[in-house]
Design a protein around this motif. Structure first.
Motif, PDB file in Angstrom:
ATOM      1  N   CYS A 181       0.844  -1.205   0.000  1.00 42.42           N
ATOM      2  CA  CYS A 181       0.000   0.000   0.000  1.00 42.42           C
ATOM      3  C   CYS A 181       0.875   1.250   0.000  1.00 42.42           C
ATOM      4  O   CYS A 181       1.014   1.928   1.022  1.00 42.42           O
ATOM      5  CB  CYS A 181      -0.924   0.003   1.214  1.00 42.42           C
ATOM      6  SG  CYS A 181      -1.985  -1.444   1.369  1.00 42.42           S
ATOM      7  N   PRO A 182       1.477   1.578  -1.132  1.00 41.66           N
ATOM      8  CA  PRO A 182       2.351   2.750  -1.168  1.00 41.66           C
ATOM      9  C   PRO A 182       1.567   4.049  -1.280  1.00 41.66           C
ATOM     10  O   PRO A 182       0.420   4.077  -1.733  1.00 41.66           O
ATOM     11  CB  PRO A 182       3.182   2.513  -2.434  1.00 41.66           C
ATOM     12  CG  PRO A 182       2.241   1.765  -3.334  1.00 41.66           C
ATOM     13  CD  PRO A 182       1.408   0.890  -2.430  1.00 41.66           C
ATOM     14  N   GLY A 183       2.226   5.136  -0.890  1.00 43.55           N
ATOM     15  CA  GLY A 183       1.726   6.457  -1.224  1.00 43.55           C
ATOM     16  C   GLY A 183       2.162   6.805  -2.632  1.00 43.55           C
ATOM     17  O   GLY A 183       2.464   5.915  -3.437  1.00 43.55           O
ATOM     18  N   PRO A 184       2.227   8.076  -2.967  1.00 40.98           N
ATOM     19  CA  PRO A 184       2.634   8.478  -4.321  1.00 40.98           C
ATOM     20  C   PRO A 184       4.046   7.980  -4.654  1.00 40.98           C
ATOM     21  O   PRO A 184       4.964   8.105  -3.848  1.00 40.98           O
ATOM     22  CB  PRO A 184       2.592  10.007  -4.266  1.00 40.98           C
ATOM     23  CG  PRO A 184       1.646  10.318  -3.154  1.00 40.98           C
ATOM     24  CD  PRO A 184       1.829   9.241  -2.136  1.00 40.98           C
ATOM     25  N   VAL A 185       4.191   7.396  -5.848  1.00 42.64           N
ATOM     26  CA  VAL A 185       5.471   6.869  -6.310  1.00 42.64           C
ATOM     27  C   VAL A 185       5.760   7.488  -7.673  1.00 42.64           C
ATOM     28  O   VAL A 185       4.852   7.713  -8.475  1.00 42.64           O
ATOM     29  CB  VAL A 185       5.437   5.329  -6.422  1.00 42.64           C
ATOM     30  CG1 VAL A 185       6.809   4.793  -6.825  1.00 42.64           C
ATOM     31  CG2 VAL A 185       5.007   4.706  -5.100  1.00 42.64           C
ATOM     32  N   GLU A 186       7.035   7.763  -7.934  1.00 40.32           N
ATOM     33  CA  GLU A 186       7.448   8.325  -9.219  1.00 40.32           C
ATOM     34  C   GLU A 186       7.289   7.282 -10.325  1.00 40.32           C
ATOM     35  O   GLU A 186       8.203   6.530 -10.645  1.00 40.32           O
ATOM     36  CB  GLU A 186       8.908   8.794  -9.147  1.00 40.32           C
ATOM     37  CG  GLU A 186       9.107  10.061  -8.344  1.00 40.32           C
ATOM     38  CD  GLU A 186       8.729  11.313  -9.117  1.00 40.32           C
ATOM     39  OE1 GLU A 186       8.187  11.187 -10.239  1.00 40.32           O
ATOM     40  OE2 GLU A 186       8.962  12.414  -8.598  1.00 40.32           O
ATOM     41  N   THR A 187       6.097   7.214 -10.889  1.00 41.06           N
ATOM     42  CA  THR A 187       5.799   6.297 -11.987  1.00 41.06           C
ATOM     43  C   THR A 187       4.942   7.029 -13.012  1.00 41.06           C
ATOM     44  O   THR A 187       4.629   8.209 -12.852  1.00 41.06           O
ATOM     45  CB  THR A 187       5.032   5.050 -11.493  1.00 41.06           C
ATOM     46  OG1 THR A 187       3.719   5.450 -11.062  1.00 41.06           O
ATOM     47  CG2 THR A 187       5.753   4.368 -10.329  1.00 41.06           C
ATOM     48  N   GLY A 188       4.524   6.324 -14.061  1.00 36.79           N
ATOM     49  CA  GLY A 188       3.653   6.920 -15.058  1.00 36.79           C
ATOM     50  C   GLY A 188       2.213   7.085 -14.621  1.00 36.79           C
ATOM     51  O   GLY A 188       1.391   7.600 -15.389  1.00 36.79           O
TER      52      GLY A 188
END
Length: 269
Positions: A181-188
């Protein structure tokens, strides 16, 4: 005995990072996504770097028979899967009535239906072998209703609850199940949403530490993991508040994301 990990949404972001870290652990790989060129490039790079077998399987998970097709292809290639990473997913943002219903339908097919169907396809084989792992990628959005991300948030709540239920069913039968359950991640992900303001905390994690946290949690047989101290605190405190209050607070926070996205669309036109 060698083990094989299947990762959906493997062409970029968290999926590509899961592939890299699992390959570094010595797992052979089955990479699933829609982008054949990206998958082929990643397969070549990881195979050369880690000396593992990497199989590419091009499949659109929004299709209703996607999991069956994947299962049939695995059978044809005589491949068994020991680690399933249900990573593929995307989100929609805006007022519900203004979102294309077909887009939300596809979102549910990818975020929910394909995840359940693939687990149905692969978990029986894990049970027969007496070992296996399932990682389902949810989100911090799973812990509260999220206005203007209504379908996305609800889909991630499903993923979390589904994972917790499966873990209780199979934890004494050799199968580990983890919800990430991640928060915002640098992805598309935020390119698809249309604004980086969808990261309401304003901060982003990189894929590498998020995946590292997930694999450590899987090793420890944890039920779920929320990487990052602020994310973990929020995830544990939010469900203890009245649900209507949580929804009202979330609406005020998400309203700015909705407005930023709409402003961006008007500027683009």
């Amino acid at each position: 005995m060698g083990t094989t990990a299947l990762i959906t949404g493997a062409s970029s972001g968290l999926g590509a990072e899961f592939a890299a870290q699992l390959a570094a652990r010595g797992h052979d790989l089955v990479l699933v996504a829609r982008s054949a060129d990206r998958l082929a490039a990643l397969a070549e790079r990881l195979g050369d770097a880690h000396g593992v077998q990497v199989h590419v399987l091009v499949q659109d998970l929004a299709q209703p028979d996607a999991a069956r097709r994947i299962g049939a292809e695995l059978t044809d290639r005589a491949l068994s899967v020991d680690v399933l990473v249900n990573n593929a997913g995307f989100g929609t943002c805006g007022r519900f009535e203004q979102i294309d219903g077909r887009r939300d339908h596809d979102q549910l097919m990818v975020n929910v239906v394909s995840l359940v169907d693939l687990t149905h396809e692969l978990l029986p084989g894990m049970l027969e072998r007496g070992r296996g792992s399932v990682i389902n990628v949810a989100s911090t959005a799973a812990f509260q209703p999220t206005p203007y991300f209504a379908v996305y948030g609800a889909s991630k709540t499903f993923v979390l609850d589904f994972s917790l239920a499966l873990r209780q069913e199979y934890r004494r039968r050799g199968i580990r199940v983890l919800a990430l359950c991640p928060g915002p991640v640098e992805t598309g992900f935020f390119d698809v949403i249309g604004t980086r303001k969808a990261a309401v905390t304003g901060s982003f994690s990189l894929p590498e530490p998020v995946v590292r946290s997930a694999l450590r949690a899987l090793d420890a047989d944890r039920a779920y993991v929320t990487p990052g101290l602020s994310n973990a605190v929020s995830a544990h405190l939010t469900p203890r508040r009245p649900r209507t209050m949580v929804a009202a607070i979330a609406e005020r926070v998400s309203r700015g994301v909705r407005d930023a996205r709409q402003d961006g669309q008007r500027t683009a036109v």
